[in-house]
Design an enzyme around this catalytic site. Structure first.
Site, PDB file in Angstrom:
ATOM      1  N   SER A   1       0.845  -1.191   0.000  1.00  7.64           N
ATOM      2  CA  SER A   1       0.000   0.000   0.000  1.00  7.64           C
ATOM      3  C   SER A   1       0.878   1.238   0.000  1.00  7.64           C
ATOM      4  O   SER A   1       2.024   1.204   0.469  1.00  7.64           O
ATOM      5  CB  SER A   1      -0.900   0.016   1.244  1.00  7.64           C
TER       6      SER A   1
ATOM      7  N   TYR B   1      -1.287  -1.297  10.396  1.00 12.02           N
ATOM      8  CA  TYR B   1      -1.453  -1.530   8.963  1.00 12.02           C
ATOM      9  C   TYR B   1      -0.265  -0.975   8.180  1.00 12.02           C
ATOM     10  O   TYR B   1       0.304  -1.653   7.311  1.00 12.02           O
ATOM     11  CB  TYR B   1      -2.748  -0.875   8.499  1.00 12.02           C
TER      12      TYR B   1
END
Length: 260
Positions: free
Chosen positions: A149, A163
């Site tokens: 990401s 995350y």
């Protein structure tokens, strides 16, 4: 050059979003697919749809943070199709969001377990099969792809510590594996999507106002369709990217460069 004809490809996180879009796209490119996610029924429905459209798909539900699942998925691919040529390790979770001071250790471990340990376990069990397939007649060592990401790599966002740490770790894992197995012909890359119209994105941004804010963060002033990210994944798994390895490739709609 974007053909996957005759290639056996594992896709994790295949029940929805980017994973499901990738499964449909790879099937049209000729791949023999092994699909996995925690939820069995969506996998079964997706497999039936691919088969009805003339593609080839099998499925095996499981949890990517479980080493038994990682090993069984590779064994299943080899049993069904005789080997493994590539993998799109796409399964992930946002985990619990919020200030790090409020984050329980169990929440931290869950996010890293699915996103980062899951990537490690996938590589551990997929790499020997990928190299074996190459030895048995392939002209490369295959292609290994992880979904990372922009969060944690090119941008920091409040409330996403676990995350972000996990997704940044995937980029480091990718580079290490690319250097370690490049001499044997194995290509290893990470794909870094921007905001994408998936259930995960809507869970994180649960109002239209929040989604509009996210759209505005991108240079293109929109978020991606899952099919657009699937096209980038196809490129990295196909012969079209035969000299691409060790990259953390952005497919982020300009979110990493947008400043106004």
């Amino acid at each position: 050059m974007h053909s996957l004809t005759g290639k056996t490809i594992i896709i994790t996180g295949a029940s929805s979003g980017i994973g499901a879009a990738a499964a449909k796209r790879f099937a049209r490119a000729g791949a023999q697919l092994v699909l996995s996610s925690r939820r069995e029924e969506p996998l079964a429905e997706l497999s039936r749809a691919i088969e009805a459209g003339g593609g080839t798909a099998r499925y095996l539900p499981g949890d990517v943070s479980d080493e038994t699942c990682a090993a069984e998925l590779v064994a299943f691919a080899c049993l069904e199709f005789g080997g493994l040529d590539g993998a799109f390790n796409n399964a992930g979770t946002l985990g619990t969001l919020g200030p790090v001071t409020d984050l329980a250790l169990t929440d931290w471990n869950e996010a890293l377990g699915v996103n980062l340990t899951g990537a490690f376990l996938a590589a551990k069990h997929q790499i020997p099969a990928l190299l074996e397939s190459a030895k048995d007649g392939g002209n490369t060592g295959g292609s290994l792809l992880f979904t990372s990401s922009f969060v944690g790599n090119t941008a920091g966002m409040p409330g996403t510590a676990a995350y972000a740490a996990a997704k940044a770790g995937i980029a480091g894992l990718t580079r290490s594996l690319a250097a370690e197995y490049g001499p044997q012909g194995l290509r290893v890359n990470a794909l870094l999507p921007g905001g994408t119209d998936t259930p995960m994105a809507h869970a994180m941004n649960d109002t239209e106002e929040a989604m509009n804010f996210v759209r505005g963060l991108h240079g293109l002033k929109r978020i991606a369709r899952p099919e657009e990210i699937a096209e980038a994944a196809l490129f990295l798994l196909s012969p079209a990217s035969s000299f691409v390895t060790g990259t953390a490739m952005l497919a982020d709609g300009g979110v990493s460069i947008q400043r106004t």
